[in-house]
Enzyme design. Structure first.
Site, PDB file in Angstrom:
ATOM      1  N   GLU A  76      37.527  32.781  35.753  1.00 33.86           N
ATOM      2  CA  GLU A  76      37.464  34.189  36.127  1.00 33.86           C
ATOM      3  C   GLU A  76      38.504  34.965  35.312  1.00 33.86           C
ATOM      4  OE1 GLU A  76      39.007  35.117  40.016  1.00 33.86           O
ATOM      5  OE2 GLU A  76      37.580  36.734  40.308  1.00 33.86           O
ATOM      6  N   LYS A 175      30.293  38.837  41.830  1.00 33.51           N
ATOM      7  CA  LYS A 175      31.146  38.320  42.904  1.00 33.51           C
ATOM      8  C   LYS A 175      30.941  39.106  44.195  1.00 33.51           C
ATOM      9  CE  LYS A 175      36.075  37.156  43.610  1.00 33.51           C
ATOM     10  NZ  LYS A 175      37.421  37.353  43.024  1.00 33.51           N
ATOM     11  N   CYS A 208      35.892  32.310  42.503  1.00 34.26           N
ATOM     12  CA  CYS A 208      37.205  32.405  43.140  1.00 34.26           C
ATOM     13  C   CYS A 208      37.155  32.472  44.667  1.00 34.26           C
ATOM     14  CB  CYS A 208      37.973  33.586  42.533  1.00 34.26           C
ATOM     15  SG  CYS A 208      39.761  33.452  42.703  1.00 34.26           S
TER      16      CYS A 208
END
Ligand SMILES: *[C@@H]1O[C@H](CO)[C@@H](O)[C@H](O)[C@H]1NC(C)=O
Ligand SMILES: *[C@@H]1O[C@H](CO)[C@@H](O)[C@H](O)[C@H]1NC(C)=O
Ligand SMILES: *[C@@H]1O[C@H](CO)[C@@H](O)[C@H](O)[C@H]1NC(C)=O
Ligand SMILES: *[C@@H]1O[C@H](CO)[C@@H](O)[C@H](O)[C@H]1NC(C)=O
Ligand SMILES: *[C@@H]1O[C@H](CO)[C@@H](O)[C@H](O)[C@H]1NC(C)=O
Ligand SMILES: *[C@@H]1O[C@H](CO)[C@@H](O)[C@H](O)[C@H]1NC(C)=O
Ligand SMILES: *[C@@H]1O[C@H](CO)[C@@H](O)[C@H](O)[C@H]1NC(C)=O
Ligand SMILES: *[C@@H]1O[C@H](CO)[C@@H](O)[C@H](O)[C@H]1NC(C)=O
Length: 535
Positions: A76, A175, A208
């Site tokens: 990321e 995300k 993440c």
């Protein structure tokens, strides 16, 4: 070797043969590569930052190919660094990403809005004939994917993009669970993204902080039966339960999925940790280091058989009795330095705890009606200072980052500096060897959704592996029993237990970071302050 005739003889011979020759058949595994990446950054110059980093990516793709890799994953924020500017100055750091439906090849195409960086990624995949997954700042419009947005209302996403061996865009995932990232927007409804490969493996992808939430991660494993995940992260390790490699392995084990995890490297800000994890088959390779450096990890990944049918019983349901007004604890302990990596520290003070002073122990510790049993024994050799452990139990809400409320349940043994609870959650060499530890808890109402991560950490900031973990339905009680047990005497334990995300209670299963106050607050913060709090 003579092969016996008849089906049985042949079978035995093949089994014998496969034992003699450790080399597995190429079609039983693929070769995965992940890059722990320390990006270059010039905060004043997006294009220069992107160019330098994408050139490094191309080098890593080449090296991975030389090691026979089929797929390579980057972390990321690795292209932009996490020192991106605020929304109003984001444009030069971003790119349009055409939909995978268009089967667009940026390397050979010439579409307006598609950045040079995206082209180079596509060319790196194509030149090296390798699947390539990278995280990149994407620009789009609230109404879709046009280049010119009505009223200039450009929005940005934190996006993973996957290319096939021809450089074709085959997946694009935005995300869902942002972590204090004011530049970025989520899409509604959230996307659950997979892509297929020519080596017969279907991958899911997420980013993440997503790892601690049900959507999209558990949609992939529990609803779609996906067995392999490509994961990009810029994690901020937190002791004692959420350091990077510990969390990555815990998740891979919990969901029994191969996890290719590529981490951003900036140890002095707490970001380090990457690996290739094989679910219940263990860790293929992992790294977490104080060295500020990029590193390529390559490993064979045995293919897993998808569950059939996927585990529909644990489909992700919402609990109508959801109550978000519980009081949530926040972090209070100052960060610590462990082996040169900055580590945040969870706040153990709200937990129910009990000292494990005795050589052998058998204790029930309850947080309200959530109880965990701890059994085991230990021996101490030497040093008085590093011998204190507590059994710690919690069932309730906490805050991640600045404002993400999340329910957790914890049953664990963890190391403390002294007898005070506030000193727990350290990661130090220990003079204690545990001969055995068995931790058990029973969660009633087994229809609620839990992501239960086996949690093991030693003083090298790595998860030790010699334990067994089980999760079994207790039919008479309508409950699920979780047990984690050491397999052999183990020294240097920092943490051992079960860290659960109780996701059944949440209203929409996502991070819910987008309260207005978060956004306003974030805009006021300097970039460095943003970094210090981000997962
Ligand atoms: C959109 O931005 C362009 C370039 O920045 C500017 O010329 C134009 O006036 C803007 N349009 C609107 C509707 O704000
Ligand atoms: C890649 O290109 C080759 C040659 O043009 C073609 O045969 C193959 O089908 C393409 N692969 C994919 C996954 O599209
Ligand atoms: C993911 O799971 C949630 C909860 O079960 C469900 O509401 C949602 O529709 C799923 N999303 C997709 C794209 O399957
Ligand atoms: C929790 O702690 C963080 C970091 O110290 C702080 O920024 C945030 O405002 C706190 N949140 C609440 C709700 O107290
Ligand atoms: C325990 O250690 C902490 C440092 O983490 C220190 O501040 C505290 O005074 C110590 N408490 C006792 C009782 O020794
Ligand atoms: C189980 O669910 C019932 C009904 O929702 C609730 O009353 C009860 O408190 C729950 N028990 C536990 C242990 O969570
Ligand atoms: C911690 O665990 C890792 C992985 O099992 C192992 O390689 C390492 O030696 C252990 N470190 C210590 C200090 O025991
Ligand atoms: C078990 O849980 C399910 C779902 O909450 C419920 O419908 C059922 O009545 C429960 N059974 C028992 C024996 O409590």
């Amino acid at each position: 070797m003579r092969v016996a005739v008849g089906p049985l003889g042949l079978l035995l011979t093949l089994v014998h043969f496969s034992q003699q020759v450790p080399e597995p058949n190429r079609k039983d595994y693929y070769v995965g590569a992940v890059v722990e990446f320390a990006p270059y950054v010039n905060v004043k110059d997006g294009p220069a930052t992107l160019e330098k980093n994408v050139n490094s990516y191309a080098d890593f793709a080449k090296q991975a190919k030389q090691q026979d890799a089929d797929i390579i994953v980057f972390p990321e924020d690795g292209l932009t660094s996490y020192s991106m500017p605020g929304k109003s100055k984001m444009d030069p750091w971003t790119t349009v990403i055409p939909s995978p439906k268009e089967e667009y090849v940026p390397c050979t195409g010439d579409r307006s809005g598609v950045s040079q960086t995206l082209k180079q990624l596509s060319c790196a995949a194509r030149t090296n004939s390798i699947y390539l997954v990278a995280n990149i700042a994407e620009k789009g419009c609230p109404n879709g994917n046009a280049v010119e947005c009505p009223d200039n209302r450009t929005i940005y996403h934190n996006t993973n993009v996957a290319f096939d061996r021809n450089g074709t865009i085959i997946a694009r995932y935005r995300k869902v669970n942002l972590y204090d990232e004011a530049q970025f927007d989520v899409v509604n409804p959230p996307e659950v993204v997979t892509f297929d490969t020519d080596f017969g493996v279907k991958f899911g992808t997420f980013i993440c902080f997503d790892i601690l939430f049900p959507v999209p991660a558990l949609n992939l494993t529990r609803q779609l039966g996906v067995t392999d995940i490509v994961y990009s992260t810029a994690w901020f390790s937190e002791s004692p339960f959420l350091t990077a490699v510990q969390t990555q392995y815990g998740w891979s084990y919990a969901e029994n999925a191969n996890l290719l995890a590529a981490g951003y490297n900036k140890p002095q800000f707490g970001s380090a940790g990457s690996g290739i994890y094989l679910g219940t088959n263990g860790i293929a390779t992992a790294t977490i280091t104080e060295k500020s450096q990029s590193r390529l990890l390559v490993s064979r990944v045995p293919k897993k058989t998808p569950p059939s049918p996927p585990d529909v019983l644990s489909s992700i349901q919402k609990d109508p009795s959801s109550d978000k007004s519980d009081s949530c604890y926040n972090m209070t302990a100052p960060d610590i330095d462990v082996l040169g990596v900055l580590i945040k520290r969870d706040n153990i003070q709200p937990y129910q705890t009990d000292l494990l002073n005795e050589a052998s122990f058998n204790k029930n510790v309850c947080y309200n009606d959530f109880c965990c049993n701890f059994r085991g024994s230990k021996v101490v050799d030497g040093n008085e200072m590093s011998t204190i452990y507590r059994a710690v139990v919690y069932n309730g809400c906490r805050i991640y980052g600045r404002s993400a409320h999340a329910d957790i349940r914890v049953c664990a043994v963890t190391q403390c500096l002294n007898e005070s609870v506030s000193s727990c959650g350290i990661v130090n060499p220990s003079a204690v060897t545990f001969n055995n530890i068995e931790i058990t808890t029973t969660v009633r109402n087994s229809t609620r959704v839990l992501l239960a991560l086996p949690s093991a950490l030693n003083s090298s900031l790595l998860p030790f592996e010699r334990w067994t973990y089980s999760k079994e339905k207790v039919t008479t009680e309508n409950a699920t029993r979780y047990t984690i047990t050491l397999k052999e005497p183990t020294s240097d334990i920092s943490t051992f237990g079960i860290y659960m995300r109780d996701v059944g209670k949440e209203s929409n299963g996502t991070g819910e970071l987008f309260s207005l106050s978060t956004i306003i607050f974030s805009i006021l913060m300097s970039t460095i302050a943003l970094l210090a709090n981000r997962h």
